[in-house]
Design an enzyme around this catalytic site. Structure first.
Site, PDB file in Angstrom:
ATOM      1  N   HIS A  67       0.681  -1.283   0.073  1.00  0.00           N
ATOM      2  CA  HIS A  67       0.051   0.090  -0.018  1.00  0.00           C
ATOM      3  C   HIS A  67       0.763   1.113   0.040  1.00  0.00           C
ATOM      4  CE1 HIS A  67      -3.816  -2.029   0.540  1.00  0.00           C
ATOM      5  NE2 HIS A  67      -3.265  -2.811   1.394  1.00  0.00           N
TER       6      HIS A  67
ATOM      7  N   LYS B 232      -8.514  14.118   4.423  1.00  0.00           N
ATOM      8  CA  LYS B 232      -7.519  12.818   4.469  1.00  0.00           C
ATOM      9  C   LYS B 232      -6.351  13.069   5.441  1.00  0.00           C
ATOM     10  CE  LYS B 232      -6.699  13.872   0.071  1.00  0.00           C
ATOM     11  NZ  LYS B 232      -6.611  12.457  -0.987  1.00  0.00           N
ATOM     12  N   ARG B 233      -5.739  12.157   5.936  1.00  0.00           N
ATOM     13  CA  ARG B 233      -4.794  12.329   6.855  1.00  0.00           C
ATOM     14  C   ARG B 233      -3.801  13.596   6.328  1.00  0.00           C
ATOM     15  NH1 ARG B 233      -3.815   8.279  10.793  1.00  0.00           N
ATOM     16  NH2 ARG B 233      -2.342   9.913  11.578  1.00  0.00           N
TER      17      ARG B 233
ATOM     18  N   LYS C 100       0.555  14.619   0.683  1.00  0.00           N
ATOM     19  CA  LYS C 100      -0.822  14.783   0.131  1.00  0.00           C
ATOM     20  C   LYS C 100      -1.183  16.273  -0.055  1.00  0.00           C
ATOM     21  CE  LYS C 100      -2.457  10.943   2.659  1.00  0.00           C
ATOM     22  NZ  LYS C 100      -3.127   9.899   1.790  1.00  0.00           N
TER      23      LYS C 100
ATOM     24  N   LYS D 296     -14.753   8.038  -3.952  1.00  0.00           N
ATOM     25  CA  LYS D 296     -15.764   8.224  -3.268  1.00  0.00           C
ATOM     26  C   LYS D 296     -16.462   9.688  -3.911  1.00  0.00           C
ATOM     27  CE  LYS D 296     -13.984   5.696   0.603  1.00  0.00           C
ATOM     28  NZ  LYS D 296     -13.139   5.834   1.682  1.00  0.00           N
TER      29      LYS D 296
HETATM   30  C1  26V Z   1       2.761   4.918   6.322  1.00  0.00           C
HETATM   31  C2  26V Z   1       3.888   5.782   6.611  1.00  0.00           C
HETATM   32  C3  26V Z   1       4.940   5.191   7.641  1.00  0.00           C
HETATM   33  C4  26V Z   1       6.037   6.118   8.003  1.00  0.00           C
HETATM   34  C5  26V Z   1       6.219   7.387   7.377  1.00  0.00           C
HETATM   35  C6  26V Z   1       5.301   7.802   6.312  1.00  0.00           C
HETATM   36  C7  26V Z   1       4.136   6.907   6.091  1.00  0.00           C
HETATM   37  C8  26V Z   1       3.257   7.088   4.750  1.00  0.00           C
HETATM   38  C9  26V Z   1       2.179   6.731   4.728  1.00  0.00           C
HETATM   39  C10 26V Z   1       1.913   5.336   5.209  1.00  0.00           C
HETATM   40  C11 26V Z   1       0.759   4.756   5.067  1.00  0.00           C
HETATM   41  C12 26V Z   1       1.034   3.345   4.760  1.00  0.00           C
HETATM   42  C13 26V Z   1      -0.113   2.469   4.272  1.00  0.00           C
HETATM   43  C14 26V Z   1      -1.462   3.158   3.753  1.00  0.00           C
HETATM   44  O1  26V Z   1      -2.264   3.434   4.546  1.00  0.00           O
HETATM   45  N1  26V Z   1      -1.535   3.351   2.375  1.00  0.00           N
HETATM   46  C15 26V Z   1      -2.688   3.739   1.886  1.00  0.00           C
HETATM   47  O2  26V Z   1      -3.389   2.617   1.312  1.00  0.00           O
HETATM   48  C16 26V Z   1      -4.469   3.039   0.574  1.00  0.00           C
HETATM   49  C17 26V Z   1      -5.338   1.703   0.475  1.00  0.00           C
HETATM   50  O3  26V Z   1      -4.601   0.974  -0.550  1.00  0.00           O
HETATM   51  C18 26V Z   1      -4.351   3.814  -0.611  1.00  0.00           C
HETATM   52  O4  26V Z   1      -5.574   4.129  -1.093  1.00  0.00           O
HETATM   53  C19 26V Z   1      -3.419   4.914  -0.193  1.00  0.00           C
HETATM   54  O5  26V Z   1      -3.224   5.798  -1.353  1.00  0.00           O
HETATM   55  C20 26V Z   1      -2.364   4.620   0.791  1.00  0.00           C
HETATM   56  O6  26V Z   1      -1.603   5.777   1.153  1.00  0.00           O
END
Ligand code: 26V
Length: 830
Positions: free
Chosen positions: A372, A563-564, A569, A675
């Protein structure tokens, strides 16, 4: 008596359009009153709002149980293959309205409650959001559980029953304050506790080889119980139900009497506290990777419990484990459950006596992995030393997997030239660490990305070396969203309209919504769509007033980014452009500016300083802009606190413009984008993630694209242009940056944003400066489109018409066919 008497009919009941059976209403009334009396010990005259909610949920749950049991029994009796979806996050939100909708009970329940003197809409909002997730990854898991129930894919979701989900956000003086979340404080009426389904989860201890045949015994130094809590997830039309099984950690010995008797009260409950900490709280995931030991304990805890559970079930039913991959598909939602690879090997070898060579192909055939994110800092790795201490047997197995894997590579044709250090599951370059993505990749038969672009980038970047060894293993399944929650539930007005135009059966096959395209130019359809949106916007305007005190004009263009909060982003790009617009409006106050409302919502990880500073800036800009009489009816900025699933459900149907403006190459997919587009918002976005596929489907005339492509971003990073040059070449930018850095929006603390702006001037990693002009011009294109309302509504309806494909049902069918090899029970009536 009653707290909220009903004086309006339920909109949702109207939208279903089906006549309500009086018999069913009487039955529901009796069921609700019974639950009130015999489960809650209340009679209707003293029942509080929350009691009615609980009684209603318990009554609805009874309607799910028979279906649920039938689904489970059928899949058992037919011996059908089942999907096990392992996810550290399930971002469910509220369940009552969704369950009623899927059961076809929305109208009858509203009527039953009304006749009992209760307003269903009012009590629905009392249900706490189950916020067991951070963002997209967790919400996707929730959509997929519902979609598997709706498409007839037998499935069990496994996760953790956190006592506390994602923190609640308050905004205090413009700044984010985190408050603990407590969704279980009124108990959880949806779940069934399964004390009998408890597994022992070991940590630490020693590993000994007992004989020359290499039999290995792991004696954990610490053991905790994983207790199951089951929640049924009902599918569309109540045809099937899946199970969400969440594990709670309990101590083996809740109290040490020895310590207690010696007067050591803290010591007496120390083991209990240590054990129960595992399921205490959800880790926020997106600022720095959670490197803490507790997080690894969470990951192993739920993975081991889930694997033990599914292996036991299979063995009981089939008496052998050699058929496991014929009956079991294990999907790893990111690398958080990647230890499943080692745990399954351990169960097969140590507990069931299989040989390594037998166990390995079974493991690979059963497991598949979804990636992801490609952000390097987000890819999980764990120090070998920590793994050896916490999971000594698993570390041995991982070494075993790695040795055999690298050996195979070396011996294959061309293997002598392969760079093994890039392939290895162990990263030797940053201390020794286990690369969880490599473990998941090597242990799976299929690895997928979540949008076309993301899956291509996986092959070209992070996974390029592994992709060369296992060509074809990486595949794409573009994400999907459940149309039941995100269209039928959230937007009954639009649902009614598209049902009239395309036929009632869009609810069974959302892709039939494409029939709307032929009517996108009809003035009458456009008028109705506009009226529906107007109503949704008025409702949102009320919430905005309640939550922020800001009075907004419902006829303004609602421009939304929810969003977060993250640098990639680019909420910062949005707010900087907002400032440029504000400046322009002030310097030309007599121009015919289209009124705009900028809506932001989202949480920042508590340790992510830059993201918190961006929230602060948005609120500071809002304070200035909203109080300026020269722009007051043309521009407003609001930040809605505590973004969650329930808030998304009211914001999205009220949005005119959807901001999907990530730095290209960084947003794996996005699901909010889908959405919004399905609900008819126009996307302003970069060529990133699923935006690209949205553009392909709705057509380039019906989406507003700007900014550097992923390739151009890569090039600009390799060869960065000095930021001062970029700023000089970009009209308005210098002034905006100077104003922010100089304290124009933070007069009481002029230096508040010096660091934030300085960061941009030092390194434009996220292309905020580089994409600024292109974004600004795109926004002016949006103004022009908005000025021509019939074009706008044609675009809007065209978006809705072509976004049925982004249904979670389509995504689930792709997984079922190409990855899990299970038939979906209910095919779309194409
Ligand atoms: C984790 C981290 C950890 C440390 C540093 C920065 C960072 C940035 C993002 C994340 C999230 C990773 C996993 C995640 O939530 N990915 C999301 O998954 C969604 C479902 O597939 C997708 O639609 C999003 O684009 C994606 O960011």
């Amino acid at each position: 008596m009653g707290f909220c008497r009903v004086n309006e009919t339920s909109l949702k009941a109207q939208a279903t359009g089906t006549p309500i059976s009086a018999g069913l209403v009487e039955q529901l009334k009796a069921e609700i009153v019974r639950k009130l009396a015999y489960s809650l010990g209340k009679n209707p005259t003293v029942a509080q709002a929350h009691d009615w909610l609980t009684a209603g949920i318990l009554a609805a749950r009874d309607h799910m149980v028979d279906v649920w049991h039938r689904t489970t029994r059928e899949s058992y009796e037919t011996g059908r293959k089942r999907v096990y979806y392992l996810s550290l996050e399930f971002l469910i939100g509220r369940s009552f309205a969704d369950a009623l909708n899927n059961l076809g009970l929305t109208g009858p329940m509203a009527q039953a409650m009304r006749e009992l003197g209760v307003d269903l809409n009012a009590i629905e909002t009392l249900e706490p959001d189950a916020a067991l997730g951070n963002g997209g990854l967790g919400r996707l898991a929730a959509c997929y559980m519902e979609a598997m129930a709706s498409t007839g894919v037998p499935a069990l979701g496994y996760g953790i029953r956190y006592d506390h989900g994602l923190f609640k956000q308050r905004i205090d003086g413009g700044k984010q304050v985190e408050v603990p979340e407590d969704w279980l404080s009124f108990r959880n009426p949806w779940e069934f506790e399964r004390r009998e389904s408890a597994y022992k989860i070991g940590f630490g201890g020693t590993v000994v080889s007992t004989d020359t045949a290499g039999e290995v015994v792991w004696t954990p130094g610490e053991t905790v119980f994983a207790v199951a809590y089951d929640t049924p997830i009902i599918g569309w039309r109540g045809r099937d139900a899946t199970t969400l099984r969440l594990w709670r950690a309990r101590a083996m010995h809740p109290l040490s009497l020895d310590a207690f008797n010696q007067g050591d009260l803290v010591g007496a409950v120390a083991e209990r506290n240590r054990a129960e900490a595992i399921s205490k709280v959800l880790y926020p995931n997106d600022s720095t990777p959670a490197g803490q030991e507790l997080r690894l304990r969470q990951e192993f805890f739920f993975t081991s419990a889930s694997l033990q559970d599914l292996v036991r079930r299979h063995y009981r039913q089939f008496g052998t484990l050699t058929t496991l991959p014929d009956k079991v598909a294990i999907q790893l939602n990111d690398t958080h459950p990647a230890l499943a690879v080692a745990e399954l090997m351990r169960l097969l070898i140590d507990q069931h006596g299989l040989q390594w060579e037998e166990a390995w192909p079974l493991t690979q055939a059963a497991i598949s992995y979804t990636n992801h994110t490609l952000l390097p800092e987000a890819l999980e790795t764990w120090p070998v030393a920590l793994m050896e201490r916490l999971l000594p047997r698993h570390m041995q197995i991982i070494f075993g997997i790695n040795a055999r894997f690298l050996d195979g590579v070396r011996r294959a044709p061309g293997g002598d030239t392969a760079d093994l250090s890039k392939l290895s599951i162990i990263d030797e370059s940053h201390g020794r660490r286990v690369r969880m993505a490599h473990l998941a990749f090597v242990g799976s038969h299929a690895v997928n990305g979540v949008s076309a672009l993301h899956s291509n980038l996986m092959q070209e970047t992070v996974f390029a070396p592994l992709n060369a060894i296992f060509p074809g293993r990486i595949t794409n399944v573009t994400n999907g969203i459940t149309p039941r929650r995100w269209l039928l539930g959230a937007n009954p007005g639009l649902t009614q309209l598209v049902s009239e135009v395309c036929g009632e059966d869009i609810s069974d096959d959302i892709e039939k919504i494409r029939g709307l395209a032929a009517h996108a130019g009809d003035a009458s359809v456009q008028e109705r769509a506009a009226a529906i949106r107007g109503e949704n916007k008025r409702k949102l305007a009320q919430i905005i007033r309640q939550e922020t005190g800001v009075v907004v004009d419902p006829s303004a263009l609602f421009d939304v980014q929810i969003k977060r909060i993250h640098e990639y982003k680019r909420q910062l790009l949005n707010i900087l452009e907002t400032i440029a617009l504000y400046d322009a409006m002030r310097s030309e106050p007599y121009r015919d500016w289209a009124p705009r409302l900028k809506i932001f919502a989202g949480k920042a990880a508590s340790n992510y300083g830059t993201a918190k500073s961006i929230i602060n800036l948005i609120n500071d800009v809002a304070a200035v802009v909203n109080n300026d009489i020269t722009t007051r009816d043309r521009l407003k900025v609001v930040f809605l606190p505590n973004y969650n699933v329930s808030l998304a459900e009211v914001i999205i149907p009220a949005a005119d413009l959807s901001e999907q403006i990530s730095t290209a190459g960084m947003e794996a997919s996005g699901t909010g984008n889908m959405k919004f587009a399905l609900n008819g918002a126009i996307t302003i976005g970069t060529l990133d993630g699923a935006n690209i596929e949205i553009g392909e489907r709705v057509g380039e005339k019906n989406i507003v694209i700007f900014g550097k492509t992923a390739e151009q971003v890569e090039e600009a990073r390799r060869n960065p242009r000095p930021t001062h040059e970029v700023i000089e070449a970009t009209p308005h930018l210098e002034g905006v940056l100077d104003a922010v850095a100089g304290g124009s929006y933070s007069p009481r603390e002029p230096g508040r944003y010096a660091g934030l702006v300085d960061g941009l001037r030092t390194n434009d990693w996220f292309m905020v400066l580089n994409d600024f002009e292109s974004y600004r011009l795109a926004q002016r294109r949006v103004d022009a489109l908005w000025a021509d309302q019939s074009t706008w509504w044609k675009m809007s309806l065209t978006n809705t018409a072509h976004c049925g494909w982004f249904s979670a049902d389509r995504a689930i069918r792709e997984y079922a066919e190409r990855i899990w090899h299970v038939p979906a029970g209910y095919a779309a009536k194409a």
